[in-house]
Design a protein around this motif. Structure first.
Motif, PDB file in Angstrom:
ATOM      1  N   SER A 106       1.061  -1.104   0.087  1.00 59.49           N
ATOM      2  CA  SER A 106      -0.195   0.228  -0.179  1.00 59.49           C
ATOM      3  C   SER A 106       0.790   1.273   0.280  1.00 59.49           C
ATOM      4  CB  SER A 106      -1.053  -0.257   0.579  1.00 59.49           C
ATOM      5  OG  SER A 106       0.416   0.248   2.419  1.00 59.49           O
ATOM      6  N   LEU A 107       0.514   2.337  -0.717  1.00 61.43           N
ATOM      7  CA  LEU A 107       1.185   3.168  -0.016  1.00 61.43           C
ATOM      8  C   LEU A 107       1.645   3.667   0.936  1.00 61.43           C
ATOM      9  CD1 LEU A 107      -1.278   5.396  -3.093  1.00 61.43           C
ATOM     10  CD2 LEU A 107       0.534   4.212  -3.414  1.00 61.43           C
ATOM     11  N   ASN A 108       3.003   4.776   0.333  1.00 59.99           N
ATOM     12  CA  ASN A 108       3.193   5.035   1.661  1.00 59.99           C
ATOM     13  C   ASN A 108       4.234   4.485   2.751  1.00 59.99           C
ATOM     14  OD1 ASN A 108       3.187   7.863   0.576  1.00 59.99           O
ATOM     15  ND2 ASN A 108       0.568   7.905   1.411  1.00 59.99           N
ATOM     16  N   THR A 109       4.057   3.419   2.445  1.00 63.83           N
ATOM     17  CA  THR A 109       4.918   2.051   2.991  1.00 63.83           C
ATOM     18  C   THR A 109       6.477   2.097   3.782  1.00 63.83           C
ATOM     19  OG1 THR A 109       3.353   0.663   2.533  1.00 63.83           O
ATOM     20  CG2 THR A 109       4.806  -0.389   3.479  1.00 63.83           C
ATOM     21  N   HIS A 110       6.818   2.963   2.793  1.00 59.10           N
ATOM     22  CA  HIS A 110       8.436   2.178   2.800  1.00 59.10           C
ATOM     23  C   HIS A 110       9.323   4.376   2.912  1.00 59.10           C
ATOM     24  CE1 HIS A 110       8.500  -1.038   1.187  1.00 59.10           C
ATOM     25  NE2 HIS A 110       9.049  -1.805   2.010  1.00 59.10           N
ATOM     26  N   TYR A 111       8.986   4.250   3.835  1.00 58.09           N
ATOM     27  CA  TYR A 111      10.185   5.839   4.560  1.00 58.09           C
ATOM     28  C   TYR A 111      11.023   5.582   5.234  1.00 58.09           C
ATOM     29  CZ  TYR A 111       6.625   8.445   1.902  1.00 58.09           C
ATOM     30  OH  TYR A 111       5.690   9.222   0.803  1.00 58.09           O
ATOM     31  N   GLU A 112      12.223   6.739   4.803  1.00 61.20           N
ATOM     32  CA  GLU A 112      13.705   6.675   5.035  1.00 61.20           C
ATOM     33  C   GLU A 112      13.885   7.731   5.469  1.00 61.20           C
ATOM     34  OE1 GLU A 112      16.347   4.349   2.968  1.00 61.20           O
ATOM     35  OE2 GLU A 112      14.508   2.869   3.223  1.00 61.20           O
ATOM     36  N   ARG A 113      14.720   8.472   6.149  1.00 64.16           N
ATOM     37  CA  ARG A 113      14.680   9.648   6.752  1.00 64.16           C
ATOM     38  C   ARG A 113      16.356   9.889   5.134  1.00 64.16           C
ATOM     39  NH1 ARG A 113      17.541   9.809  12.843  1.00 64.16           N
ATOM     40  NH2 ARG A 113      14.846   9.727  13.383  1.00 64.16           N
ATOM     41  N   GLY A 114      16.133  11.517   4.980  1.00 62.34           N
ATOM     42  CA  GLY A 114      17.104  11.670   3.351  1.00 62.34           C
ATOM     43  C   GLY A 114      16.493  11.145   2.385  1.00 62.34           C
ATOM     44  N   ASP A 115      17.120  11.966   1.408  1.00 60.82           N
ATOM     45  CA  ASP A 115      16.373  11.513  -0.295  1.00 60.82           C
ATOM     46  C   ASP A 115      17.072  10.546  -0.708  1.00 60.82           C
ATOM     47  OD1 ASP A 115      16.218  11.954  -2.948  1.00 60.82           O
ATOM     48  OD2 ASP A 115      17.328  13.451  -3.432  1.00 60.82           O
ATOM     49  N   VAL A 116      16.134   9.217  -0.849  1.00 64.40           N
ATOM     50  CA  VAL A 116      16.691   8.019  -1.327  1.00 64.40           C
ATOM     51  C   VAL A 116      16.160   7.817  -2.710  1.00 64.40           C
ATOM     52  CG1 VAL A 116      16.602   7.264   0.975  1.00 64.40           C
ATOM     53  CG2 VAL A 116      14.051   7.282   0.057  1.00 64.40           C
ATOM     54  N   SER A 117      15.508   9.243  -3.695  1.00 61.38           N
ATOM     55  CA  SER A 117      15.119   8.867  -4.780  1.00 61.38           C
ATOM     56  C   SER A 117      15.683   8.525  -5.398  1.00 61.38           C
ATOM     57  CB  SER A 117      14.374  10.182  -5.210  1.00 61.38           C
ATOM     58  OG  SER A 117      15.745  11.040  -5.023  1.00 61.38           O
ATOM     59  N   ARG A 118      16.883   7.745  -5.449  1.00 59.88           N
ATOM     60  CA  ARG A 118      18.323   7.309  -6.282  1.00 59.88           C
ATOM     61  C   ARG A 118      18.024   5.858  -6.252  1.00 59.88           C
ATOM     62  NH1 ARG A 118      23.778   7.758  -5.209  1.00 59.88           N
ATOM     63  NH2 ARG A 118      23.779   6.720  -6.895  1.00 59.88           N
ATOM     64  N   ASN A 119      17.051   5.456  -5.405  1.00 58.64           N
ATOM     65  CA  ASN A 119      16.843   3.776  -5.027  1.00 58.64           C
ATOM     66  C   ASN A 119      16.410   3.379  -6.721  1.00 58.64           C
ATOM     67  OD1 ASN A 119      17.419   1.468  -3.777  1.00 58.64           O
ATOM     68  ND2 ASN A 119      14.771   1.186  -3.462  1.00 58.64           N
ATOM     69  N   GLY A 120      17.489   2.308  -6.808  1.00 63.48           N
ATOM     70  CA  GLY A 120      17.561   1.143  -7.696  1.00 63.48           C
ATOM     71  C   GLY A 120      18.348   1.744  -8.973  1.00 63.48           C
ATOM     72  N   ILE A 121      18.942   3.307  -8.870  1.00 59.44           N
ATOM     73  CA  ILE A 121      20.041   3.714 -10.064  1.00 59.44           C
ATOM     74  C   ILE A 121      20.953   3.865  -9.328  1.00 59.44           C
ATOM     75  CG2 ILE A 121      20.676   5.513 -10.808  1.00 59.44           C
ATOM     76  CD1 ILE A 121      17.397   6.354 -11.137  1.00 59.44           C
ATOM     77  N   TYR A 122      22.797   3.203  -9.839  1.00 60.03           N
ATOM     78  CA  TYR A 122      24.020   3.136  -9.253  1.00 60.03           C
ATOM     79  C   TYR A 122      24.958   3.875 -10.171  1.00 60.03           C
ATOM     80  CZ  TYR A 122      24.311  -1.279 -11.021  1.00 60.03           C
ATOM     81  OH  TYR A 122      25.260  -1.901 -10.983  1.00 60.03           O
ATOM     82  N   THR A 123      25.899   4.510  -9.659  1.00 64.47           N
ATOM     83  CA  THR A 123      26.884   4.766 -10.689  1.00 64.47           C
ATOM     84  C   THR A 123      28.834   3.284 -10.247  1.00 64.47           C
ATOM     85  OG1 THR A 123      27.670   6.338  -9.002  1.00 64.47           O
ATOM     86  CG2 THR A 123      26.595   7.103 -10.827  1.00 64.47           C
ATOM     87  N   ASP A 124      29.330   3.793 -10.230  1.00 66.12           N
ATOM     88  CA  ASP A 124      30.576   2.551 -10.742  1.00 66.12           C
ATOM     89  C   ASP A 124      30.881   3.768  -9.535  1.00 66.12           C
ATOM     90  OD1 ASP A 124      30.495   2.076 -12.479  1.00 66.12           O
ATOM     91  OD2 ASP A 124      32.402   3.086 -14.521  1.00 66.12           O
TER      92      ASP A 124
END
Length: 176
Positions: A106-124
């Motif tokens: 359901s909506l809004n189940t997973h909240y964490e502190r800070g900006d985690v909008s890059r989840n699923g996107i990574y760099t070298d």
């Protein structure tokens, strides 16, 4: 594999409209899309299942999970119907219970502190930093895997991408 995409109009909590240009149509009226980077910055569940009204039906940490949840939902209801009709037809508790086995929530189940909008996107650089930390902590490959499963950006990766990132981190960390 080529995936057909379309434009989806996401409806915000306060009536704002956000155009999603790469939504994946699953069934008439039902779409899967990644939240834009500037929305819900503290929500690591970046993948959403949306109704044609612009409302979000469920969220998931990975694209794979959102697609599986949408496929499951598509077989249960006629998503081309309007919101009022679906509110009468859908038992929310049963719907979300049915979504849990495919890791949709359901909506809004997973909240964490800070900006985690890059989840699923990574760099070298993320790989190198994770390997440095794992090596400094003396982690083995299994411990690295366990750490990755619950942290950003790794928890938002689909299976193959996760496995590739894990392999690279474990190798750079000299983890057995």
């Amino acid at each position: 594999m080529t995936v057909e995409t379309t434009t989806y109009m996401l409806l915000g909590r306060h009536g704002q409209r956000y155009e999603i240009t790469d939504a994946i149509p699953i069934a008439p009226g039902l779409f899967v899309f990644r939240l834009p980077g500037d929305l819900a910055l503290n929500n690591p569940a970046r993948w959403n299942i949306g109704h044609h009204s612009g409302r979000v039906v469920a969220e998931a940490l990975t694209r794979e999970a959102a697609l599986a949840g949408a496929e499951k939902a598509a077989s249960l209801y006629d998503w081309s119907q309007d919101v009022e009709f679906l509110r009468e037809e859908i038992d929310d508790m049963k719907f979300y219970r049915d979504q849990l086995p495919v890791d949709c929530f359901s909506l809004n189940t997973h909240y964490e502190r800070g900006d985690v909008s890059r989840n699923g996107i990574y760099t070298d650089a993320d790989i190198a930093e994770a390997a440095r930390e794992a090596k400094a902590d003396g982690l083995n490959a299994l411990q690295i895997l366990n750490d990755m499963a619950d942290t950003v950006p790794w928890s938002g990766l689909d299976t193959d991408d996760f496995n590739e990132a894990h392999g690279r981190i474990a190798e750079l960390a000299d983890a057995a």
